[in-house]
Design a protein around this motif. Structure first.
Motif, mmCIF file in Angstrom:
data_model
loop_
_atom_site.group_PDB
_atom_site.id
_atom_site.type_symbol
_atom_site.label_atom_id
_atom_site.label_comp_id
_atom_site.label_asym_id
_atom_site.label_seq_id
_atom_site.Cartn_x
_atom_site.Cartn_y
_atom_site.Cartn_z
ATOM 1 N N ALA A 55 32.961 -0.506 -15.719
ATOM 2 C CA ALA A 55 31.714 0.044 -15.199
ATOM 3 C C ALA A 55 30.609 -0.198 -16.207
ATOM 4 O O ALA A 55 30.855 -0.408 -17.392
ATOM 5 C CB ALA A 55 31.865 1.536 -14.929
ATOM 6 N N ILE A 56 29.391 -0.178 -15.683
ATOM 7 C CA ILE A 56 28.209 -0.335 -16.534
ATOM 8 C C ILE A 56 27.246 0.784 -16.162
ATOM 9 O O ILE A 56 27.074 1.103 -14.995
ATOM 10 C CB ILE A 56 27.591 -1.744 -16.362
ATOM 11 C CG1 ILE A 56 26.501 -1.987 -17.385
ATOM 12 C CG2 ILE A 56 27.117 -1.985 -14.937
ATOM 13 C CD1 ILE A 56 26.121 -3.450 -17.533
ATOM 14 N N GLU A 57 26.681 1.422 -17.196
ATOM 15 C CA GLU A 57 25.764 2.531 -16.958
ATOM 16 C C GLU A 57 24.420 2.230 -17.587
ATOM 17 O O GLU A 57 24.345 1.681 -18.683
ATOM 18 C CB GLU A 57 26.326 3.829 -17.554
ATOM 19 C CG GLU A 57 27.593 4.293 -16.869
ATOM 20 C CD GLU A 57 28.156 5.558 -17.493
ATOM 21 O OE1 GLU A 57 27.421 6.281 -18.191
ATOM 22 O OE2 GLU A 57 29.350 5.815 -17.268
ATOM 23 N N SER A 58 23.386 2.619 -16.864
ATOM 24 C CA SER A 58 22.034 2.495 -17.391
ATOM 25 C C SER A 58 21.380 3.865 -17.308
ATOM 26 O O SER A 58 21.982 4.826 -16.827
ATOM 27 C CB SER A 58 21.237 1.483 -16.556
ATOM 28 O OG SER A 58 20.941 2.029 -15.286
ATOM 29 N N VAL A 59 20.143 3.936 -17.762
ATOM 30 C CA VAL A 59 19.433 5.204 -17.666
ATOM 31 C C VAL A 59 19.176 5.574 -16.205
ATOM 32 O O VAL A 59 19.014 6.742 -15.880
ATOM 33 C CB VAL A 59 18.107 5.181 -18.473
ATOM 34 C CG1 VAL A 59 18.377 5.133 -19.959
ATOM 35 C CG2 VAL A 59 17.224 4.034 -18.059
ATOM 36 N N LYS A 60 19.192 4.576 -15.313
ATOM 37 C CA LYS A 60 18.922 4.816 -13.890
ATOM 38 C C LYS A 60 20.163 5.012 -13.040
ATOM 39 O O LYS A 60 20.127 5.749 -12.066
ATOM 40 C CB LYS A 60 18.145 3.629 -13.285
ATOM 41 C CG LYS A 60 16.741 3.481 -13.790
ATOM 42 C CD LYS A 60 15.865 2.599 -12.925
ATOM 43 C CE LYS A 60 16.431 1.262 -12.565
ATOM 44 N NZ LYS A 60 15.455 0.327 -12.010
ATOM 45 N N ALA A 61 21.260 4.311 -13.362
ATOM 46 C CA ALA A 61 22.397 4.280 -12.447
ATOM 47 C C ALA A 61 23.671 3.867 -13.167
ATOM 48 O O ALA A 61 23.641 3.341 -14.271
ATOM 49 C CB ALA A 61 22.121 3.288 -11.312
ATOM 50 N N ALA A 62 24.789 4.108 -12.493
ATOM 51 C CA ALA A 62 26.079 3.583 -12.940
ATOM 52 C C ALA A 62 26.586 2.665 -11.843
ATOM 53 O O ALA A 62 26.366 2.920 -10.656
ATOM 54 C CB ALA A 62 27.068 4.706 -13.195
ATOM 55 N N SER A 63 27.249 1.607 -12.233
ATOM 56 C CA SER A 63 27.713 0.634 -11.256
ATOM 57 C C SER A 63 29.073 0.102 -11.680
ATOM 58 O O SER A 63 29.322 -0.117 -12.870
ATOM 59 C CB SER A 63 26.696 -0.509 -11.190
ATOM 60 O OG SER A 63 27.060 -1.454 -10.219
ATOM 61 N N ASP A 64 29.960 -0.084 -10.696
ATOM 62 C CA ASP A 64 31.256 -0.704 -10.983
ATOM 63 C C ASP A 64 31.045 -2.182 -11.289
ATOM 64 O O ASP A 64 30.154 -2.827 -10.748
ATOM 65 C CB ASP A 64 32.203 -0.589 -9.784
ATOM 66 C CG ASP A 64 32.705 0.834 -9.572
ATOM 67 O OD1 ASP A 64 32.660 1.640 -10.524
ATOM 68 O OD2 ASP A 64 33.138 1.140 -8.449
ATOM 69 N N LEU A 65 31.881 -2.707 -12.164
ATOM 70 C CA LEU A 65 31.924 -4.138 -12.425
ATOM 71 C C LEU A 65 33.062 -4.712 -11.590
ATOM 72 O O LEU A 65 34.193 -4.241 -11.676
ATOM 73 C CB LEU A 65 32.176 -4.396 -13.921
ATOM 74 C CG LEU A 65 31.044 -3.946 -14.845
ATOM 75 C CD1 LEU A 65 31.520 -3.892 -16.282
ATOM 76 C CD2 LEU A 65 29.848 -4.872 -14.701
ATOM 77 N N ILE A 66 32.753 -5.702 -10.762
ATOM 78 C CA ILE A 66 33.722 -6.281 -9.833
ATOM 79 C C ILE A 66 34.105 -7.675 -10.326
ATOM 80 O O ILE A 66 33.235 -8.510 -10.564
ATOM 81 C CB ILE A 66 33.126 -6.377 -8.403
ATOM 82 C CG1 ILE A 66 32.567 -5.016 -7.955
ATOM 83 C CG2 ILE A 66 34.158 -6.924 -7.423
ATOM 84 C CD1 ILE A 66 33.561 -3.894 -7.854
ATOM 85 N N SER A 67 35.404 -7.910 -10.436
ATOM 86 C CA SER A 67 35.844 -9.210 -10.942
ATOM 87 C C SER A 67 35.696 -10.290 -9.874
ATOM 88 O O SER A 67 36.154 -10.110 -8.741
ATOM 89 C CB SER A 67 37.309 -9.146 -11.389
ATOM 90 O OG SER A 67 37.678 -10.386 -11.958
ATOM 91 N N PRO A 68 35.085 -11.427 -10.226
ATOM 92 C CA PRO A 68 34.973 -12.517 -9.259
ATOM 93 C C PRO A 68 36.281 -13.290 -9.061
ATOM 94 O O PRO A 68 36.430 -14.001 -8.079
ATOM 95 C CB PRO A 68 33.892 -13.425 -9.857
ATOM 96 C CG PRO A 68 33.772 -13.040 -11.282
ATOM 97 C CD PRO A 68 34.323 -11.671 -11.442
ATOM 98 N N VAL A 69 37.223 -13.135 -9.997
ATOM 99 C CA VAL A 69 38.507 -13.849 -9.919
ATOM 100 C C VAL A 69 39.643 -12.931 -10.360
ATOM 101 O O VAL A 69 39.411 -11.897 -10.988
ATOM 102 C CB VAL A 69 38.533 -15.119 -10.811
ATOM 103 C CG1 VAL A 69 37.528 -16.160 -10.346
ATOM 104 C CG2 VAL A 69 38.312 -14.762 -12.270
ATOM 105 N N SER A 70 40.862 -13.353 -10.063
ATOM 106 C CA SER A 70 42.051 -12.669 -10.564
ATOM 107 C C SER A 70 42.507 -13.344 -11.847
ATOM 108 O O SER A 70 42.343 -14.556 -12.011
ATOM 109 C CB SER A 70 43.178 -12.743 -9.530
ATOM 110 O OG SER A 70 42.773 -12.139 -8.318
ATOM 111 N N GLY A 71 43.092 -12.562 -12.736
ATOM 112 C CA GLY A 71 43.608 -13.137 -13.968
ATOM 113 C C GLY A 71 43.889 -12.080 -15.006
ATOM 114 O O GLY A 71 43.913 -10.884 -14.711
ATOM 115 N N GLU A 72 44.096 -12.546 -16.224
ATOM 116 C CA GLU A 72 44.406 -11.654 -17.341
ATOM 117 C C GLU A 72 43.240 -11.624 -18.308
ATOM 118 O O GLU A 72 42.680 -12.678 -18.652
ATOM 119 C CB GLU A 72 45.653 -12.154 -18.071
ATOM 120 C CG GLU A 72 46.029 -11.292 -19.272
ATOM 121 C CD GLU A 72 47.189 -11.850 -20.072
ATOM 122 O OE1 GLU A 72 47.362 -11.409 -21.222
ATOM 123 O OE2 GLU A 72 47.917 -12.729 -19.569
ATOM 124 N N VAL A 73 42.873 -10.414 -18.750
ATOM 125 C CA VAL A 73 41.815 -10.261 -19.749
ATOM 126 C C VAL A 73 42.359 -10.761 -21.088
ATOM 127 O O VAL A 73 43.350 -10.246 -21.594
ATOM 128 C CB VAL A 73 41.367 -8.787 -19.876
ATOM 129 C CG1 VAL A 73 40.318 -8.632 -20.973
ATOM 130 C CG2 VAL A 73 40.834 -8.270 -18.540
#
Length: 121
Positions: A55-73
């Motif tokens: 997730a990413i948070e700003s002073v205005k909002a929080a938003s989920d981070l969505i992966s564009p692909v499958s794989g291993e970090v």
């Protein structure tokens, strides 16, 4: 040579061979405003195309981070722990995670730059 793909949820992936750097687009960081926190996955975590990896948070909002692909970090950008605002300074140059891409065919469902720009207008 690396190639950039975009997701409709405003993440990008810069692909080089079987690895990809994933971050949020300049459009997304402008919409969010000042980024104050980034929730990062751990090295070795699996990500799935179309599913949340953090997730990413700003002073205005929080938003989920969505992966564009499958794989291993294979790496999370630990610099963002102390300096999440780096995303505001250079979103396209500040990746969030590096992944080993499990299925390169998933890239075919993503947008190229022209299609992404069209989406943002």
């Amino acid at each position: 040579m690396s190639k950039i793909y975009y997701s409709p949820s405003h993440e990008y992936i810069i692909v080089d061979g079987d690895t990809g750097l994933i971050g949020i687009t300049d459009y997304a960081q402008k919409e969010l405003g000042n980024v104050v926190y980034v929730d990062l996955p751990e090295e070795g975590d699996e990500v799935v195309a179309g599913e949340e990896f953090g997730a990413i948070e700003s002073v205005k909002a929080a938003s989920d981070l969505i992966s564009p692909v499958s794989g291993e970090v294979i790496e999370a950008n630990e610099n963002l722990v102390d300096n999440p605002g780096a995303i505001n300074q250079d979103a396209m140059g500040t990746w969030i995670i590096k992944v080993k891409i499990a299925d390169p065919a998933e890239l075919d469902s993503l947008l190229d730059e022209a299609a992404y720009k069209e989406l943002c207008h």
